[in-house]
Scaffold this active site. Structure first.
Site, PDB file in Angstrom:
ATOM      1  N   ASP A 260       4.064   1.197   9.397  1.00 36.28           N
ATOM      2  CA  ASP A 260       3.558   1.923   8.145  1.00 36.28           C
ATOM      3  C   ASP A 260       4.411   3.614   9.207  1.00 36.28           C
ATOM      4  O   ASP A 260       5.388   3.728  10.424  1.00 36.28           O
ATOM      5  CB  ASP A 260       2.407   3.062   8.652  1.00 36.28           C
ATOM      6  CG  ASP A 260       1.585   3.890   7.452  1.00 36.28           C
ATOM      7  OD1 ASP A 260       2.269   4.071   6.437  1.00 36.28           O
ATOM      8  OD2 ASP A 260       1.179   4.597   8.175  1.00 36.28           O
TER       9      ASP A 260
ATOM     10  N   ASN B 142      -1.042  -1.778  -2.571  1.00 35.79           N
ATOM     11  CA  ASN B 142       0.126  -1.317  -2.441  1.00 35.79           C
ATOM     12  C   ASN B 142       0.615  -1.198  -3.983  1.00 35.79           C
ATOM     13  O   ASN B 142       1.257  -0.382  -4.234  1.00 35.79           O
ATOM     14  CB  ASN B 142       0.995  -1.469  -1.523  1.00 35.79           C
ATOM     15  CG  ASN B 142       0.974  -0.394  -0.193  1.00 35.79           C
ATOM     16  OD1 ASN B 142       1.165  -1.731   0.990  1.00 35.79           O
ATOM     17  ND2 ASN B 142       0.437   0.423   0.083  1.00 35.79           N
TER      18      ASN B 142
HETATM   19  C1  IPE Z   1      -1.117   0.047   5.603  1.00 31.54           C
HETATM   20  O1  IPE Z   1       0.080   1.519   4.873  1.00 31.54           O
HETATM   21  C2  IPE Z   1      -0.062  -1.058   4.741  1.00 31.54           C
HETATM   22  C3  IPE Z   1       0.798  -1.452   4.981  1.00 31.54           C
HETATM   23  C4  IPE Z   1       1.794  -1.187   6.060  1.00 31.54           C
HETATM   24  C5  IPE Z   1       1.305  -2.459   4.325  1.00 31.54           C
HETATM   25  P1  IPE Z   1      -0.238   2.557   3.750  1.00 31.54           P
HETATM   26  O2  IPE Z   1       0.514   3.354   4.603  1.00 31.54           O
HETATM   27  O3  IPE Z   1      -0.095   1.544   2.861  1.00 31.54           O
HETATM   28  O4  IPE Z   1      -2.344   2.281   4.429  1.00 31.54           O
HETATM   29  P2  IPE Z   1      -2.773   4.045   3.935  1.00 31.54           P
HETATM   30  O5  IPE Z   1      -2.825   4.307   2.166  1.00 31.54           O
HETATM   31  O6  IPE Z   1      -2.024   5.039   4.289  1.00 31.54           O
HETATM   32  O7  IPE Z   1      -3.802   3.926   4.395  1.00 31.54           O
HETATM   33  C1  IPE Z   2       4.635   1.153   5.319  1.00 29.52           C
HETATM   34  O1  IPE Z   2       5.383   2.902   5.500  1.00 29.52           O
HETATM   35  C2  IPE Z   2       4.956   0.603   4.391  1.00 29.52           C
HETATM   36  C3  IPE Z   2       4.463  -0.246   3.135  1.00 29.52           C
HETATM   37  C4  IPE Z   2       3.547   0.265   3.055  1.00 29.52           C
HETATM   38  C5  IPE Z   2       4.990  -0.785   2.126  1.00 29.52           C
HETATM   39  P1  IPE Z   2       4.429   3.528   4.011  1.00 29.52           P
HETATM   40  O2  IPE Z   2       6.024   3.916   2.687  1.00 29.52           O
HETATM   41  O3  IPE Z   2       3.420   3.632   3.324  1.00 29.52           O
HETATM   42  O4  IPE Z   2       5.616   5.128   5.091  1.00 29.52           O
HETATM   43  P2  IPE Z   2       4.584   6.821   4.831  1.00 29.52           P
HETATM   44  O5  IPE Z   2       3.185   6.313   5.051  1.00 29.52           O
HETATM   45  O6  IPE Z   2       4.608   6.998   3.222  1.00 29.52           O
HETATM   46  O7  IPE Z   2       5.706   7.740   5.816  1.00 29.52           O
HETATM   47 MG    MG Z   3       1.936   4.710   4.483  1.00 29.15          MG
END
Ligand code: IPE
Ligand code: IPE
Ligand code: MG
Length: 250
Positions: free
Chosen positions: A20, A68
């Site tokens: 993340d 997602n």
């Molecule tokens: C969790 O991250 C999913 C992945 C890393 C693929 P998210 O960024 O989607 O999770 P939330 O929205 O912060 O809970």
């Molecule tokens: C994790 O990074 C990747 C996926 C969930 C695909 P994020 O896209 O959630 O990045 P932040 O949390 O918004 O910084």
């Molecule tokens: Mg995220």
């Protein structure tokens, strides 16, 4: 303890990672979120190669959650493209290094092209004896328990199983990844301290490691740091990152 050899058994057998912080990392550089996703690929490479060199048995990387899909269409599209590209460019290297690749999650929602690519990659690497890499894509811990429940219910409906025979072991056997040990160490980058519907059942006894490091900045040192933390928690004495590195195959 400082000079003594640390044994391989002290290491986690199965590591799970919530990758993340890509979007925030990109934003801090004044770039679009997708720039973060693209840069996250090199962290995936570094994490896989470091874990393999440490002799870790299995690593599960959370690449795309079932939630997602709610992201803007452009971002979802780019993530799917990236997934496709990475599968095309990286799989041969993984195979050469005897690593086994598996995609876990509800694959039915992916394009046919992507589903074929996934099937090819899994087929190519299926007999490899090195580390198992699970990529969790369109995965959700609640989905996993639901699909297990559904298959158990089907067995009951067909008279193959009676309800009173259903145990925790029955459920475990029907979950994805039933063939590998539960997670010992779960790492989440990007500073949030939640599970976000990642593996639920399999994390029951995992040590949970949260780091503020954004995923694109996560590398060999970061993984060694997390594993060192794990070993020190499990064994309650101070081992060093150097001792962990000494276990790496060159
Ligand atoms: C969790 O991250 C999913 C992945 C890393 C693929 P998210 O960024 O989607 O999770 P939330 O929205 O912060 O809970
Ligand atoms: C994790 O990074 C990747 C996926 C969930 C695909 P994020 O896209 O959630 O990045 P932040 O949390 O918004 O910084
Ligand atoms: Mg995220």
């Amino acid at each position: 303890m400082q000079n003594s050899q640390l044994s391989q058994e002290a290491l986690p057998q199965h590591i799970a990672v919530i990758m993340d912080g890509n979007g925030r990392w990109a934003k801090e550089q004044g770039k679009p979120r997708v720039f973060g996703h693209k840069n996250g690929v090199s962290s995936v490479r570094k994490t896989i190669s470091t874990a393999a060199r440490l002799g870790i048995k299995a690593i599960t990387l959370f690449a795309f959650s079932s939630e997602n899909w709610r992201r803007p269409e452009d971002e979802v599209g780019l993530l799917m493209e990236l997934f496709m590209t990475v599968l095309t460019t990286e799989v041969k290297k993984l195979h050469k290094n005897k690593l086994r690749l598996r995609i876990i999650g509800d694959k039915s929602r992916f394009s046919e092209r992507l589903q074929n690519k996934i099937a090819q990659a899994e087929e190519l690497t299926k007999d490899n004896t090195g580390m198992l890499i699970n990529i969790a894509a369109n995965y959700g811990g609640q989905w996993d328990i639901t699909q297990a429940t559904r298959s158990i219910a089907e067995k009951v409906a067909h008279g193959e199983l009676v309800p009173s025979d259903i145990t925790e072991e029955t459920i475990r056997e029907h979950l994805t990844m039933s063939d590998i040990p539960a997670v010992d160490l779960m790492i989440r980058t990007g500073g949030e301290c939640r599970i976000s519907n990642f593996m639920l059942w399999q994390l029951a006894y995992a040590e949970l490691y949260f780091t503020p490091t954004y995923w694109p900045e996560f590398g060999e040192e970061s993984l060694v740091e997390a594993v060192t933390w794990f070993v020190n928690r499990e064994r309650r004495f101070g081992c060093t990152g150097e001792q962990i590195k000494a276990l790496m195959e060159k």
